[in-house]
Design an enzyme around this catalytic site. Structure first.
Site, PDB file in Angstrom:
ATOM      1  N   CYS A   1      -5.793  -4.597  -5.793  1.00  0.00           N
ATOM      2  CA  CYS A   1      -5.204  -3.647  -6.731  1.00  0.00           C
ATOM      3  C   CYS A   1      -4.225  -4.344  -7.681  1.00  0.00           C
ATOM      4  CB  CYS A   1      -4.560  -2.483  -5.980  1.00  0.00           C
ATOM      5  SG  CYS A   1      -4.188  -1.073  -7.047  1.00  0.00           S
TER       6      CYS A   1
ATOM      7  N   HIS B   1      -8.404  -0.614  -2.360  1.00  0.00           N
ATOM      8  CA  HIS B   1      -7.571  -1.099  -1.256  1.00  0.00           C
ATOM      9  C   HIS B   1      -8.431  -1.301  -0.014  1.00  0.00           C
ATOM     10  CE1 HIS B   1      -3.359  -0.713  -2.787  1.00  0.00           C
ATOM     11  NE2 HIS B   1      -4.004  -0.002  -3.703  1.00  0.00           N
TER      12      HIS B   1
ATOM     13  N   GLU C   1      -7.580  -2.364   2.749  1.00  0.00           N
ATOM     14  CA  GLU C   1      -6.825  -2.078   3.977  1.00  0.00           C
ATOM     15  C   GLU C   1      -6.728  -0.580   4.266  1.00  0.00           C
ATOM     16  OE1 GLU C   1      -3.532  -1.639   0.885  1.00  0.00           O
ATOM     17  OE2 GLU C   1      -5.480  -2.629   1.095  1.00  0.00           O
TER      18      GLU C   1
END
Length: 205
Positions: free
Chosen positions: A104, A181, A183
């Site tokens: 990002c 993202h 994660e």
């Protein structure tokens, strides 16, 4: 028992006004991500007040994490400090051939460093459709600025439905950028780009 290698990760800068202090933070999602996808490595959070040169012998790769706007979009002290620190990280990694993965904001900074064009965008917060080659998949999206055109030596790997660049790599250096993202929820539905970066790390060890 073998000794694990380190993957360094940059952190968000956050001003805690009630305590009159600046803090560096990482979402706990990153700890879960390392446990699930990078279990052969230890996570090494980086501080802007530490000279990265001393970490170089121990680091196998670097993640430039999300959070904070780039200073070209938000001219505040924290954004500028983080930009300055992470640009030095990029230059050190290039010099020492350390693979970089920008997530990002990290992808935006890499794109900006290599003279790409970034602009404000709409409808890039929430579930997002990504085109990667012949494959279309849905993933998360949490950004208000997009990569409109890539700079020198960057190759597009994935695009959004509205034609912005969602992932890229450098044609020479082991550098990758991903705008979603990995994660967070739905971040690893398509893991090909992440695995290409990870393969470069393992080849270097």
């Amino acid at each position: 028992m073998s000794v694990k290698k380190f993957i360094a990760i940059s952190q968000r800068l956050y001003e805690v006004k009630e305590y009159y202090e600046i803090r560096e933070t990482l979402s706990v999602d990153w700890g879960i991500f390392f446990r699930n996808y990078l279990n052969d490595f230890l996570m090494l959070p980086l501080s802007i007040e530490q000279n990265f040169i001393y970490y170089i012998p121990f680091v196998s790769g670097i993640i430039l994490s999300g959070g904070n706007d780039l200073s070209i979009f938000n001219n505040n002290t924290l954004s500028a400090r983080r930009d300055d620190f992470e640009i030095k990280l990029i230059e050190s990694c290039i010099k020492h051939s350390i693979p970089i993965l920008g997530i990002c904001r990290g992808a935006q900074l890499l794109a900006h460093y290599f003279n790409s064009n970034l602009i404000s965008c709409k409808n890039h917060v929430g579930i997002h459709e990504i085109q990667q080659g012949d494959e279309v998949f849905l993933t998360n999206s949490y950004h208000n600025y997009a990569i409109d055109k890539l700079g020198n030596n960057l190759i597009s790997l994935a695009n959004s439905k509205d034609s912005y660049i969602e992932s890229f790599k450098h044609d020479t250096f082991p550098i990758f950028g991903i705008m979603w993202h990995i994660e967070r929820d739905k971040g690893m539905i398509n893991d090909g780009i992440f695995n290409e970066w990870l393969k470069m790390i393992k080849e270097r060890i």
